[in-house]
Design a protein around this motif. Structure first.
Motif, PDB file in Angstrom:
ATOM      1  N   GLY A 309      69.477 -13.095  73.130  1.00 51.45           N
ATOM      2  CA  GLY A 309      68.251 -13.199  73.900  1.00 51.45           C
ATOM      3  C   GLY A 309      67.831 -11.915  74.580  1.00 51.45           C
ATOM      4  N   THR A 310      68.715 -10.914  74.620  1.00 51.95           N
ATOM      5  CA  THR A 310      68.364  -9.610  75.178  1.00 51.95           C
ATOM      6  C   THR A 310      67.899  -8.692  74.046  1.00 51.95           C
ATOM      7  OG1 THR A 310      70.629  -8.781  74.979  1.00 51.95           O
ATOM      8  CG2 THR A 310      70.043  -9.894  77.019  1.00 51.95           C
ATOM      9  N   THR A 311      67.475  -7.490  74.393  1.00 57.13           N
ATOM     10  CA  THR A 311      67.131  -6.489  73.392  1.00 57.13           C
ATOM     11  C   THR A 311      67.989  -5.253  73.615  1.00 57.13           C
ATOM     12  OG1 THR A 311      65.355  -5.580  74.760  1.00 57.13           O
ATOM     13  CG2 THR A 311      64.762  -7.306  73.174  1.00 57.13           C
ATOM     14  N   VAL A 312      68.080  -4.431  72.566  1.00 58.69           N
ATOM     15  CA  VAL A 312      68.923  -3.250  72.645  1.00 58.69           C
ATOM     16  C   VAL A 312      68.240  -2.114  71.888  1.00 58.69           C
ATOM     17  CG1 VAL A 312      70.260  -3.897  70.590  1.00 58.69           C
ATOM     18  CG2 VAL A 312      71.267  -2.379  72.295  1.00 58.69           C
ATOM     19  N   GLN A 315      70.475   4.425  68.879  1.00 56.97           N
ATOM     20  CA  GLN A 315      70.243   5.742  68.303  1.00 56.97           C
ATOM     21  C   GLN A 315      71.374   6.060  67.347  1.00 56.97           C
ATOM     22  OE1 GLN A 315      69.851   8.465  71.648  1.00 56.97           O
ATOM     23  NE2 GLN A 315      67.632   8.538  71.355  1.00 56.97           N
ATOM     24  N   LEU A 316      71.033   6.399  66.123  1.00 52.40           N
ATOM     25  CA  LEU A 316      72.008   6.789  65.111  1.00 52.40           C
ATOM     26  C   LEU A 316      72.053   8.305  65.045  1.00 52.40           C
ATOM     27  CD1 LEU A 316      70.927   4.251  62.346  1.00 52.40           C
ATOM     28  CD2 LEU A 316      72.732   3.956  64.044  1.00 52.40           C
ATOM     29  N   LEU A 317      73.229   8.889  65.223  1.00 52.00           N
ATOM     30  CA  LEU A 317      73.400  10.337  65.207  1.00 52.00           C
ATOM     31  C   LEU A 317      74.038  10.717  63.879  1.00 52.00           C
ATOM     32  CD1 LEU A 317      74.720  10.805  68.862  1.00 52.00           C
ATOM     33  CD2 LEU A 317      72.365  10.630  68.042  1.00 52.00           C
ATOM     34  N   ILE A 318      73.228  11.236  62.967  1.00 50.65           N
ATOM     35  CA  ILE A 318      73.653  11.502  61.591  1.00 50.65           C
ATOM     36  C   ILE A 318      73.976  12.987  61.452  1.00 50.65           C
ATOM     37  CG2 ILE A 318      73.041  11.279  59.163  1.00 50.65           C
ATOM     38  CD1 ILE A 318      73.150   8.626  60.745  1.00 50.65           C
ATOM     39  N   GLN A 421      78.004   9.026  64.890  1.00 52.52           N
ATOM     40  CA  GLN A 421      78.019   8.377  66.193  1.00 52.52           C
ATOM     41  C   GLN A 421      76.765   7.525  66.368  1.00 52.52           C
ATOM     42  OE1 GLN A 421      78.409  12.101  68.563  1.00 52.52           O
ATOM     43  NE2 GLN A 421      80.242  11.144  69.421  1.00 52.52           N
ATOM     44  N   TYR A 422      76.840   6.607  67.332  1.00 55.57           N
ATOM     45  CA  TYR A 422      75.614   5.901  67.717  1.00 55.57           C
ATOM     46  C   TYR A 422      75.631   5.636  69.216  1.00 55.57           C
ATOM     47  CZ  TYR A 422      77.808   1.186  67.893  1.00 55.57           C
ATOM     48  OH  TYR A 422      78.560   0.076  68.222  1.00 55.57           O
ATOM     49  N   LYS A 423      74.424   5.520  69.756  1.00 55.58           N
ATOM     50  CA  LYS A 423      74.241   5.268  71.185  1.00 55.58           C
ATOM     51  C   LYS A 423      73.607   3.898  71.389  1.00 55.58           C
ATOM     52  CE  LYS A 423      73.475  10.098  72.617  1.00 55.58           C
ATOM     53  NZ  LYS A 423      72.506  11.011  73.286  1.00 55.58           N
ATOM     54  N   ILE A 424      74.040   3.254  72.451  1.00 55.99           N
ATOM     55  CA  ILE A 424      73.378   2.042  72.935  1.00 55.99           C
ATOM     56  C   ILE A 424      72.742   2.387  74.273  1.00 55.99           C
ATOM     57  CG2 ILE A 424      73.688  -0.331  73.718  1.00 55.99           C
ATOM     58  CD1 ILE A 424      73.968  -0.049  70.717  1.00 55.99           C
ATOM     59  N   ASP A 425      71.427   2.333  74.310  1.00 52.71           N
ATOM     60  CA  ASP A 425      70.715   2.670  75.555  1.00 52.71           C
ATOM     61  C   ASP A 425      71.218   3.988  76.139  1.00 52.71           C
ATOM     62  OD1 ASP A 425      69.312   0.293  75.263  1.00 52.71           O
ATOM     63  OD2 ASP A 425      70.761  -0.831  76.449  1.00 52.71           O
ATOM     64  N   THR A 426      71.318   5.000  75.286  1.00 53.38           N
ATOM     65  CA  THR A 426      71.682   6.398  75.600  1.00 53.38           C
ATOM     66  C   THR A 426      73.184   6.635  75.783  1.00 53.38           C
ATOM     67  OG1 THR A 426      71.498   6.331  78.037  1.00 53.38           O
ATOM     68  CG2 THR A 426      69.447   6.624  76.780  1.00 53.38           C
ATOM     69  N   ALA A 427      74.009   5.591  75.717  1.00 59.39           N
ATOM     70  CA  ALA A 427      75.464   5.771  75.922  1.00 59.39           C
ATOM     71  C   ALA A 427      76.170   5.807  74.569  1.00 59.39           C
ATOM     72  CB  ALA A 427      76.029   4.649  76.777  1.00 59.39           C
ATOM     73  N   ILE A 428      76.958   6.863  74.336  1.00 56.59           N
ATOM     74  CA  ILE A 428      77.742   6.965  73.111  1.00 56.59           C
ATOM     75  C   ILE A 428      78.740   5.815  73.054  1.00 56.59           C
ATOM     76  CG2 ILE A 428      79.482   8.315  71.874  1.00 56.59           C
ATOM     77  CD1 ILE A 428      76.870   9.585  71.545  1.00 56.59           C
ATOM     78  N   GLN A 429      78.831   5.155  71.902  1.00 55.93           N
ATOM     79  CA  GLN A 429      79.727   4.018  71.741  1.00 55.93           C
ATOM     80  C   GLN A 429      81.094   4.433  71.196  1.00 55.93           C
ATOM     81  OE1 GLN A 429      78.562   0.694  72.774  1.00 55.93           O
ATOM     82  NE2 GLN A 429      77.389   2.350  73.730  1.00 55.93           N
ATOM     83  N   SER A 430      82.066   3.564  71.403  1.00 53.02           N
ATOM     84  CA  SER A 430      83.432   3.828  70.943  1.00 53.02           C
ATOM     85  C   SER A 430      83.486   3.826  69.418  1.00 53.02           C
ATOM     86  CB  SER A 430      84.384   2.763  71.481  1.00 53.02           C
ATOM     87  OG  SER A 430      84.389   2.743  72.878  1.00 53.02           O
TER      88      SER A 430
END
Length: 531
Positions: A309-312, A315-318, A421-430
């Motif tokens: 129900g939320t949105t996200v 960002q894909l860092l290629i 890498q990818y980011k969720i709302d500007t934060a780099i993910q594990s």
């Protein structure tokens, strides 16, 4: 004779036998008299030799009722244990689940204990003792009493998990019995195991529960997605035994795959490797051309698990030189299944929820805004990529197998690392995966080439080479990179040769027309088949 006593005249010498009635009833409800003893010291029967008085002594008894409420026909194994002292019937007595009564001497002491729980013939059901009405245990009998034990049916609830490994950490399931927010039964498990966690709950109780999604892991780049739940959904009312199972799938946070499967072209080297295949440039045989890669196509897969129900924003860092492949390279799914092929995990998406078109060859940072998190909680983004420097020419073999380009911007060190890498709302993910290239240079004289189907190299394809007279010179078979070589050191004037695929293509792929090529003395001929 009457209970008030009486006498009879009996002939001397007659034989008299007597028996006192036991019990003697009473006009008072639930009261009677128990014969205790008589005072006759002689024989019974006896011979009359004179007048005799025989007195029977009685004890008042009162009926004591032990009943149940709430037990059904499936209940068994006793209701209440009654202990009587200071009167009859002395000792311990067990009353069945249907209830019963005991006649007890006035003045006796009665103690009792209702059984808890009462068992049931129905699997995973029992009865919990709730309370009683009537006089308290340890009373002295002076009247009739009714003591009733009230029971509540209970059913067994079992919570399990399927799919979690020993590496799983943190809370798995939270259970709120009664749905009152008190979390009376809140448990933290890294594994519920095959038997699960079970407890008994009153019939009619509301159960609210939630399985953690995702479950974390103590391994790098690992999480567990709650794919489904088997059993009644939260909130439910207890009306029967229930088993609730949280079904988990082990996923990376992100991964680079060939198609849907992980790959590693050099298992003796740490990390994840792919091959870059360099062949002689037929326009300048002193140089090499980056002809192909193995795998031929790449997919960067990201697995975000969030709140439905939320949105996200993602960002894909290629990393360069990887770029998008195709007009619609990005597809987003709400589900995935994981299988194994040749020891590698393979990810098969389902239920596409969105896609995104991009200009072919797009790289660097790619943003996807306002992705709705579906009911599954999983946002699976899959982007189709290619190594963007394929067909680049001008390479020499440098130090440490460097692909040394005349334009240094295209240099490719052997075992160069590419971080995705990818980011969720500007934060780099594990869990950011790194892959490395292995440079492979081919330079033998003769006939060589690459066989690909839809961009992927095909191993085991048979290539047949014939001379201008139609005589077969020999055959070659493609390797894991789709590469074939027929070593042929030709001397003489330029001549025509025929190169053809004669077997080994996958089912459903049409065999191409044979290719006629010209070969000069001590030279190479590059004959690719891109199907």
């Amino acid at each position: 004779m009457h209970v008030t006593s009486d006498s009879i005249w009996v002939d001397e010498g007659s034989t008299v036998g007597f028996l006192f009635k036991d019990p003697v009833t009473s006009s008072t409800t639930d009261k009677r008299y128990r014969f205790d003893h008589d005072d006759w010291l002689g024989n019974n029967p006896y011979t009359v030799a004179g007048a005799n008085t025989i007195t029977g002594s009685y004890v008042v008894q009162w009926r004591q009722y032990f009943l149940s409420s709430g037990l059904a026909a499936d209940a068994y194994d006793g209701l209440v244990k009654v202990t009587i002292t200071g009167g009859e019937p002395a000792g311990e007595h067990t009353i069945g689940v249907a209830g019963d009564s005991l006649w007890v001497d006035a003045g006796a002491t009665v103690s009792y204990v209702f059984k808890d729980p009462v068992l049931s013939h129905t699997t995973d059901k029992k009865y919990r003792f709730d309370h009683k009405t009537g006089i308290d245990s340890g009373y002295t009998v002076s009247a009739t009493n009714t003591i009733t034990g009230y029971y509540v049916a209970q059913y067994k609830l079992t919570f399990k998990q399927n799919g979690l490994g020993n590496d799983a950490t943190g809370m798995v399931v939270t259970i709120d019995v009664g749905n009152d927010g008190t979390n009376e039964h809140t448990k933290t498990y890294t594994q519920l195991g095959a038997t699960g966690f079970s407890f008994w709950v009153d019939v009619g109780t509301d159960i609210k529960y939630s399985y953690t999604n995702p479950v974390t892991s103590n391994l790098p780049n690992t999480q567990y997605w709650l794919q489904s739940i088997t059993g009644p959904v939260s909130v439910f009312e207890v009306t029967q035994p229930e088993t609730i199972i949280g079904n988990y799938i082990k996923l990376p946070y992100s991964a680079v795959t060939s198609g849907g499967c992980l790959f590693d072209k050099d298992k003796n080297t740490n990390g994840q490797q792919f091959n870059l295949l360099f062949t002689r440039d037929i326009t300048d045989l002193t140089k090499y051309k980056l002809t192909a890669s193995n795998p031929g196509q790449f997919f960067y897969n990201t697995f975000y698990i969030g709140t439905p129900g939320t949105t996200v924003d993602i960002q894909l860092l290629i990393p360069s030189p990887f770029v998008t492949q195709g007009a619609v390279p990005i597809h987003i799914y709400s589900g995935v299944t994981v299988t194994s092929c040749d020891g590698f995990d393979c990810f098969s998406p389902y239920d596409e929820i969105a896609n995104k078109a991009l200009d072919p060859g797009t790289g660097d940072t790619i943003t996807i805004d306002d992705i709705p998190v579906p009911d599954s909680g999983l946002v699976y983004v899959r982007i189709h990529l290619d190594f963007g420097w394929k067909k680049q020419t001008g390479y020499n073999v440098g130090t440490s197998n460097l692909a040394d380009n005349s334009n240094n911007a295209f240099d490719i060190p052997n075992l160069n690392s590419y971080l995705f890498q990818y980011k969720i709302d500007t934060a780099i993910q594990s869990g950011s995966p790194t892959i490395q290239n292995i440079n492979i240079f081919k330079n033998d004289p003769g006939f060589f080439g690459i066989v690909t189907v839809s961009g992927e190299p095909v191993q085991g394809v048979k290539i047949t080479i014939k001379d201008s007279a139609g005589r077969t010179l020999g055959t070659a078979t493609t390797d894991e990179n789709g590469y074939y070589l027929f070593y042929y050191k030709y001397t003489g004037k330029e001549a025509k040769f025929t190169v053809a695929i004669t077997s080994g293509l996958p089912s459903g792929v049409t065999y191409p027309i044979p290719v006629i090529v010209a070969l000069k003395s001590n030279k190479y001929v590059y004959v690719p088949f891109e199907l």
